[in-house]
Enzyme design. Structure first.
Site, PDB file in Angstrom:
ATOM      1  N   THR A 155       0.817  -1.223   0.000  1.00  0.00           N
ATOM      2  CA  THR A 155       0.000   0.000   0.000  1.00  0.00           C
ATOM      3  C   THR A 155       0.848   1.269   0.000  1.00  0.00           C
ATOM      4  OG1 THR A 155      -0.095  -0.065   2.411  1.00  0.00           O
ATOM      5  CG2 THR A 155      -1.942  -1.067   1.242  1.00  0.00           C
ATOM      6  N   THR A 186      18.567   1.051   3.601  1.00  0.00           N
ATOM      7  CA  THR A 186      18.429   2.503   3.470  1.00  0.00           C
ATOM      8  C   THR A 186      19.728   3.261   3.707  1.00  0.00           C
ATOM      9  OG1 THR A 186      17.495   4.445   4.604  1.00  0.00           O
ATOM     10  CG2 THR A 186      17.554   2.435   5.861  1.00  0.00           C
ATOM     11  N   LYS A 210      17.006  -0.969  10.797  1.00  0.00           N
ATOM     12  CA  LYS A 210      17.319  -1.282   9.397  1.00  0.00           C
ATOM     13  C   LYS A 210      18.713  -1.887   9.265  1.00  0.00           C
ATOM     14  CE  LYS A 210      13.805  -0.018   6.715  1.00  0.00           C
ATOM     15  NZ  LYS A 210      13.228  -0.850   5.647  1.00  0.00           N
TER      16      LYS A 210
END
Ligand code: NAP
Ligand code: G4F
Length: 326
Positions: free
Chosen positions: A10, A127, A155
């Site tokens: 989404t 990232t 992350k």
């Protein structure tokens, strides 16, 4: 026909990746979680809902059984893990849930693949935030990680797991170390979209000021639609590896405001108020990619420059906001 599981479907990247994979004749299985705003959650993927090769399954990254069930049911060729609590600022107020989603969630994906279908190729959304306060720019795959937020710490843990599962278990697992990428589908709390939306609303007389935090941080901003191609390319190689994806150019938040001002035809800076509440306890001061490896091996090159990106976003927001003008 290949099957791909995409988490974070989404979101900005998930929706662009789903489009790309459907164009390439994949069956796309998207993971969605329950929302209190059920009617709004499909905004980015509404146009895909009638495609017979686009299937949505309910679950949550932190609920390992939902991930295992998905891998068991579809035994996909490819698995793209894009789901995350992706807002760095929010990670300071919700560190535990951020860390749980962004690290344990990834472990759940890797474990399900290792145990059920080890031939599934795995992509992890790593990232540039992992470089943190490492000021040695441009940053490449060999630059030192120095995370400065709960988001980036989670992350980095996930990134290390991907490397470990590749080495220890031979999984085809890749991390894309993506620098900031934006679009008209970018969440409205991220700085570029906050700026283009406010610029449009001020132009239309719907808003009087724009409150922002640190205007001096530098970011390497590209167009999200191009970045999902790099994700796919990584999983098509003969061997798994990690790649930095970015433009190689860096600009301050003030530069972005100047850019939007030129497009909007007025000086947006006149409306900006620096608000301490939008500043973070610790900041990533400088991000600039060295995407040479991706250019040489993946043959991936960014095409959209900052001005074009700002124009796409501003024009989209201007059209969207016009409906609120009385
Ligand atoms: P985004 O628009 O914020 O989308 C995040 C997605 O993750 C949403 O679909 C969200 O679902 C889903 N999600 C969050 N928690 C979940 C959970 N517990 N279980 C299942 N789904 C969950 O982010 P994006 O910009 O597309 O970024 C995609 C990925 O790339 C993220 O992992 C992000 O950290 C990483 N990344 C982004 C950038 C960038 O500049 N955009 C750069 C580097 C890395 P809901 O709709 O239910 O909230
Ligand atoms: O747009 P941002 O919130 O993006 P940030 O923190 O760079 O994180 C994004 O990019 C990462 C890749 O490097 C992704 F991993 C992450 O998921 C996300 O997509 O903030 C950009 C800069 C920061 O320096 C922030 O302090 O803008 C500064 N800023 C100034 N005022 C602001 C604001 N950021 C936000 N969100 N809101 C402000 O009002």
């Amino acid at each position: 026909m290949k099957t791909a599981i995409v988490t974070g479907i989404t979101g900005q990247d998930g929706s662009f990746l789903a489009e790309l994979l459907l164009e390439k004749q994949y069956k796309v299985i998207g993971l969605v979680r329950r929302s209190s705003m059920e009617d709004k959650k499909f905004f980015n993927i509404e146009h895909l809902l009638n495609n017979k090769n686009f299937i949505l399954e309910n679950g949550d990254l932190t609920d390992s059984s939902s991930i295992w069930r998905l891998v068991q049911k579809y035994k996909p060729e490819e698995f793209y893990n894009l789901a995350a609590q992706s807002h760095v600022g929010a990670s300071f107020t919700s560190p535990e849930s951020t860390f749980e989603i962004n690290s344990t969630g990834v472990l759940n994906c890797l474990e399900s693949i290792r145990n059920i279908n080890p031939q599934t190729r795995f992509y992890q959304a790593s990232t540039s935030e992992m470089f943190g306060d490492n000021m040695n720019a441009p940053q490449s795959e060999t630059s030192i990680f120095s995370p400065v937020s709960p988001y980036a710490c989670g992350k980095l843990a996930a990134h290390s797991l991907v490397v470990n599962y590749r080495k220890a278990y031979g999984l085809f697992a890749c991390s894309g170390i993506l620098f900031n990428h934006e679009s008209e589908r970018r969440g409205e709390q991220f700085v570029t979209r906050k700026i283009t939306k406010a610029a449009a609303r001020i132009k239309l007389g719907l808003q009087k000021e724009l409150r922002l935090g640190n205007l001096d941080a530098k970011r390497d901003w590209g167009y999200a639609k191009e970045y999902v191609e790099a994700m796919w390319l990584m999983l098509q190689r003969d061997t798994p590896d990690d790649y930095v994806i970015g433009t190689g150019k860096t600009y301050t938040i003030s530069d972005f405001i100047t850019c939007v001002s030129e497009i909007a035809g007025y000086n947006l800076m006149d409306y900006v108020i620096v608000d301490e509440s939008f500043k973070r306890p610790s900041e990533v001061p400088l991000l600039q990619a060295n995407p040479a490896k991706a250019r040489n091996i993946l043959k991936w090159n960014p095409k959209t420059d900052l001005k074009e990106l700002a124009k796409i976003m501003y024009q989209y927001d201007l059209e969207k906001e016009k409906k609120y003008v009385k």
